[in-house]
Design an enzyme around this catalytic site. Sequence first.
Site, mmCIF file in Angstrom:
data_model
loop_
_atom_site.group_PDB
_atom_site.id
_atom_site.type_symbol
_atom_site.label_atom_id
_atom_site.label_comp_id
_atom_site.label_asym_id
_atom_site.label_seq_id
_atom_site.Cartn_x
_atom_site.Cartn_y
_atom_site.Cartn_z
ATOM 1 N N HIS A 45 -37.998 -32.723 -12.668
ATOM 2 C CA HIS A 45 -37.501 -31.891 -11.570
ATOM 3 C C HIS A 45 -38.616 -31.548 -10.583
ATOM 4 O O HIS A 45 -38.393 -30.822 -9.616
ATOM 5 C CB HIS A 45 -36.889 -30.607 -12.150
ATOM 6 C CG HIS A 45 -36.074 -29.822 -11.185
ATOM 7 N ND1 HIS A 45 -36.383 -28.527 -10.822
ATOM 8 C CD2 HIS A 45 -34.949 -30.131 -10.493
ATOM 9 C CE1 HIS A 45 -35.495 -28.072 -9.961
ATOM 10 N NE2 HIS A 45 -34.611 -29.030 -9.738
ATOM 11 N N LYS A 47 -41.279 -31.685 -7.552
ATOM 12 C CA LYS A 47 -41.350 -32.204 -6.195
ATOM 13 C C LYS A 47 -42.810 -32.113 -5.772
ATOM 14 O O LYS A 47 -43.326 -31.023 -5.510
ATOM 15 C CB LYS A 47 -40.484 -31.405 -5.214
ATOM 16 C CG LYS A 47 -38.977 -31.429 -5.555
ATOM 17 C CD LYS A 47 -38.611 -30.235 -6.379
ATOM 18 C CE LYS A 47 -37.128 -29.993 -6.460
ATOM 19 N NZ LYS A 47 -36.386 -30.977 -7.232
ATOM 20 N N ASP A 52 -53.805 -38.417 0.501
ATOM 21 C CA ASP A 52 -55.251 -38.704 0.527
ATOM 22 C C ASP A 52 -56.082 -37.775 -0.340
ATOM 23 O O ASP A 52 -57.281 -37.609 -0.106
ATOM 24 C CB ASP A 52 -55.787 -38.659 1.968
ATOM 25 C CG ASP A 52 -55.184 -39.759 2.829
ATOM 26 O OD1 ASP A 52 -54.748 -40.776 2.255
ATOM 27 O OD2 ASP A 52 -55.157 -39.603 4.068
ATOM 28 N N HIS A 227 -31.738 -22.678 -2.096
ATOM 29 C CA HIS A 227 -32.329 -23.596 -3.058
ATOM 30 C C HIS A 227 -33.806 -23.269 -3.299
ATOM 31 O O HIS A 227 -34.460 -23.893 -4.132
ATOM 32 C CB HIS A 227 -32.185 -25.038 -2.561
ATOM 33 C CG HIS A 227 -32.474 -26.068 -3.608
ATOM 34 N ND1 HIS A 227 -33.599 -26.873 -3.584
ATOM 35 C CD2 HIS A 227 -31.786 -26.430 -4.718
ATOM 36 C CE1 HIS A 227 -33.587 -27.683 -4.632
ATOM 37 N NE2 HIS A 227 -32.509 -27.435 -5.342
ATOM 38 N N LYS A 229 -37.179 -21.577 -4.661
ATOM 39 C CA LYS A 229 -37.610 -21.004 -5.940
ATOM 40 C C LYS A 229 -38.906 -20.243 -5.670
ATOM 41 O O LYS A 229 -40.008 -20.800 -5.736
ATOM 42 C CB LYS A 229 -37.851 -22.090 -6.979
ATOM 43 C CG LYS A 229 -36.641 -23.027 -7.217
ATOM 44 C CD LYS A 229 -36.719 -24.249 -6.379
ATOM 45 C CE LYS A 229 -35.794 -25.373 -6.783
ATOM 46 N NZ LYS A 229 -34.421 -25.085 -6.972
ATOM 47 N N ASP A 234 -45.495 -7.228 -5.334
ATOM 48 C CA ASP A 234 -46.476 -6.209 -4.915
ATOM 49 C C ASP A 234 -47.429 -6.633 -3.791
ATOM 50 O O ASP A 234 -48.569 -6.146 -3.740
ATOM 51 C CB ASP A 234 -47.324 -5.782 -6.119
ATOM 52 C CG ASP A 234 -46.520 -5.055 -7.183
ATOM 53 O OD1 ASP A 234 -45.389 -4.637 -6.880
ATOM 54 O OD2 ASP A 234 -47.019 -4.924 -8.313
#
Length: 311
Positions: A45, A47, A52, A227, A229, A234
């Site tokens: 899952h 991404k 470079d 979508h 996450k 604080d």
Amino acid sequence: MYDGSNSLMLLPYNYYKSLREFGIKAKVFSQIIPALSTVQNNRDHRKIAVIDGRVAFTGGVNLADEYINQKERFGHWKDAAIMVKGEAVANFTLMFLQMWNFNEKTENDDLKYLKEHLESEKEIVDKDSFFLAYGENPFDKDEVAKRVYLDMIQSATDYIYIMTPYLVLDDEMIDNLTYAAKRGVQVKLLLPHIYDKQSAYLAARVDFETYLESGIEIYEYTPGFVHSKVVLVDDKKATVGTVNMDFRSFYLNFECGLYVYNHKQVLWDILVDFETSFAVSEQITLEDFRNNYPWHKRLAGSLIAMFAPLF
């Protein structure tokens, strides 16, 4: 490199071969095969994009039209990603190479990319702040992603803001979130108003009363689907990555994220994103939920949630 579950509906089974014809090195992680196997339940899952050895990106964004709102499926698609330079890039490079070489049977020189990074000019950042790239591996039993989230929740003294598309938690995570609210920390959850999966919508609401009774504030992003996450605590700590607040991300998937500590500009940008999103969202109150959420959806959600640890 893409996850093999895409071959079920979204891509041709041998799409990686088509990419290779254009000169692109392409691989599939754990191609779905017509056989019953628990290993196929562990998906990649993550991404990750590394350029470079100097710049890396991670977050919720996949390579598909809906993620840039070129194609509308569930209202406005809200997502988040973060760009990082400097030492943390090496961690993302290593995570990518580990996945890329998981089924290699011959030696290669891929580690040269790490060497090139280490020899490159270092980025200068605030000495009182740092970034840490972390990965979740379902086979090492360390539960890294969950521990990152728990550390942030347990150390909060002022507020906890959480943005997630799915909210299906185990007892430990529920206890920590509700206890944080009960000890005076402002806890705000931002969830989708339009869900991509009916099962996720129903399962998330199983524990809504528990959250609301403890003082947790729940908001639904009215324009569409969230979508992102992201967790912010604080004005001091944040994480942006691929980890959803559910069993699959915490226990079954390969995941990754970037932990941010005490970087004022990055944390400010994340705070602005939260505040802007809350402003266009609808707050779910305990009274509204009790009076307007029908019993048959409660029952369906409870049945679905029973199997959440398996899927």
